[in-house]
Design an enzyme around this catalytic site. Structure first.
Site, PDB file in Angstrom:
ATOM      1  N   ALA A  58       0.885  -1.175   0.000  1.00  0.00           N
ATOM      2  CA  ALA A  58       0.000   0.000   0.000  1.00  0.00           C
ATOM      3  C   ALA A  58       0.914   1.212   0.000  1.00  0.00           C
ATOM      4  CB  ALA A  58      -0.903   0.007   1.224  1.00  0.00           C
ATOM      5  N   GLU A  59       0.666   2.143  -0.932  1.00  0.00           N
ATOM      6  CA  GLU A  59       1.632   3.223  -1.149  1.00  0.00           C
ATOM      7  C   GLU A  59       1.728   4.190   0.016  1.00  0.00           C
ATOM      8  OE1 GLU A  59      -1.098   2.681  -2.912  1.00  0.00           O
ATOM      9  OE2 GLU A  59      -2.101   4.543  -3.530  1.00  0.00           O
ATOM     10  N   ASN A  60       0.788   4.115   0.960  1.00  0.00           N
ATOM     11  CA  ASN A  60       0.925   4.964   2.147  1.00  0.00           C
ATOM     12  C   ASN A  60       1.957   4.413   3.128  1.00  0.00           C
ATOM     13  OD1 ASN A  60      -0.970   2.871   2.555  1.00  0.00           O
ATOM     14  ND2 ASN A  60      -1.745   3.875   4.385  1.00  0.00           N
TER      15      ASN A  60
END
Lengths: 228, 224
Positions: B50-52
């Site tokens: 997840a890019e967060n």
């Protein structure tokens, strides 16, 4: 002088008109909501805000929307300006349509790297992200290693408002889970970094191996306890 | 012309999951692509990014088990799988931009004949949201698009040239829609699979560019 401040109001008291302010967090996670509330109360105008998402609409109702709504913002640098359903018009988009707020849209990874570069003393860099799109408009393009790349400049700020899970009184910080996101790089990229922290421990209370943001990057700490 | 039925989002997600066999590190875009994580077969060693800032995203958190600090890029409460790690946004995008992810699954408004992707802004709007889509489209080793074949008013989303603002040029490898699987090949778009009840001619009818039809098969039974 101690870095520990009693209240968020005191910690943001010198953020004045025209300041550039980075705000950590990704949706509600890692967002310094108590510092944002204090900044709204203080009420400086013509701010430039650097923030991952500025669309509002997430589960946490306190984000940079509250500053836009209060008419304190001149410009927003972000990657997320419109919320989920593309049909919904965000507060930011409305303000942009009315000519009140200027928006600079930046791809998320480019935003992160521009911030990191700002804190690391790098002036600019070439990246393949955004080539052939609106994100490349007005930017230098050159071929590096056989691939087209665009020139992106570092971002710096006067203040960074960030949030951490744990801090010692010197300002060494530890983040928790996905609440880390933009906080460590924003801590490095401004002259004055203000950290809202859930837990404050004595100096020596954090194992040096666990420190994620070394205290040199942090100027002020406000213990606020756990606020969702 | 009488057409078959459009496949549900869940069935599309199952078909996309097959496309990821053999991939180790995969980012799922916000929205429909997130369904894919429910359909990875047992024993597949896929780690979702997840890019967060999460490598090793697990299933959604059960009600009452949510952790305020643990969520994906779409603001959903999730869990993490064994061996997961957290990182800051710069490191997360080092993974993405640096070519360390095997694949990404992204939603789209339009895909062109050449594999251009448009998924961040609707025409006529003042603003849109890049999110991490431009970075993922430029950096992941394989870009899988998961989208409905036509718009709500039945216009093709697979077009000769994108009329919507671009996310990246020539980045898409394969398109999984609710009626077909189409690969981007050197000569253009090749129709590879049809959903149950659909013929290649019917799919062509709903697609703007000419599809290459060589070896078309039905979706695997395990999917539908």
């Amino acid at each position: 002088m101690s870095k520990v401040f009693e209240s968020c109001a005191e910690a943001v008291a010198d953020i004045g008109d025209g300041a550039t302010v980075m705000v950590g967090g990704f949706t509600g996670r890692g967002t310094p909501s108590q510092l944002l509330l204090a900044l709204r109360e203080k009420g400086p105008k013509k701010l430039t805000i650097v923030r991952n998402d500025a669309s509002g609409g997430w589960k946490n109702p306190i984000d940079v929307d509250i500053l836009i709504e209060a008419g304190m913002v001149k410009k927003v640098i972000t990657c997320f300006a419109v919320f989920g359903s593309p049909k919904k018009v965000s507060l930011l988009e409305r303000a942009a349509m009315d000519g009140i707020v200027e928006v600079e849209l930046v791809p998320q990874g480019t935003l992160a790297e521009r911030i990191r570069a700002g804190g690391a003393g790098i002036g600019a860099f070439y990246t393949p992200v955004g080539v052939g799109t609106e994100a490349a408009d007005g930017k230098e393009v050159r071929v590096v290693g056989g691939r087209e790349m665009i020139l992106e400049h570092a971002l710096k700020a006067d203040f960074s408002l960030i949030k951490a899970h744990r801090a010692d009184a010197l300002g060494n910080l530890v983040y928790r889970m996905s609440a880390r996101n933009f906080n460590p790089i924003m801590a490095m990229a401004s002259r004055t970094t203000i950290a809202e922290v859930e837990n404050l421990v004595d100096v020596g209370g954090i194992d040096p191996d666990e420190v994620m943001t070394p205290c040199v990057f942090v100027r002020r700490i406000v213990p606020t306890g756990k606020v969702a | 012309m009488i057409m078959g039925e459009m496949m549900s989002d869940e069935i599309m997600a199952r078909r996309v999951a097959l496309e990821l066999s053999g991939d180790c590190f995969v980012n799922l875009g916000i929205g429909m692509p997130m369904l894919v994580s429910n359909h990875m077969g047992q024993g597949k060693q896929v780690m979702f990014q997840a890019e967060n800032g999460i490598l090793g995203v697990g299933p959604r958190a059960e009600p009452g088990m949510e952790d305020k600090d643990l969520g994906n890029a779409g603001d959903e409460h999730v869990t993490v799988s064994a061996g997961a790690s957290f990182m800051d946004s710069a490191t997360s995008f080092d993974m993405i931009r640096g070519g360390h992810l095997d694949a990404t699954v992204l939603g789209a408004f339009q895909v062109s004949e050449k594999g251009d992707l448009a998924n961040w802004k609707l025409p006529g709007r003042k603003l849109g949201s890049y999110g991490g889509a431009m970075d993922l489209a430029a950096g992941a080793r394989k870009v899988v698009v998961m989208m409905k074949h036509v718009t709500n008013d039945s216009r093709p989303r697979i077009v000769r040239e994108c009329s919507y603002p671009l996310t990246a040029k020539q980045c898409v490898s394969v398109i999984v829609t609710d009626i077909a699987v189409i690969k981007v090949v050197a000569e253009g778009l090749e129709l590879c699979e049809t959903a149950p009840g659909w013929t290649p001619a019917q799919i062509q009818e709903l697609t703007e560019p000419q599809l290459i039809v060589r070896n078309v098969s039905a979706w695997p039974l395990s999917v539908s």
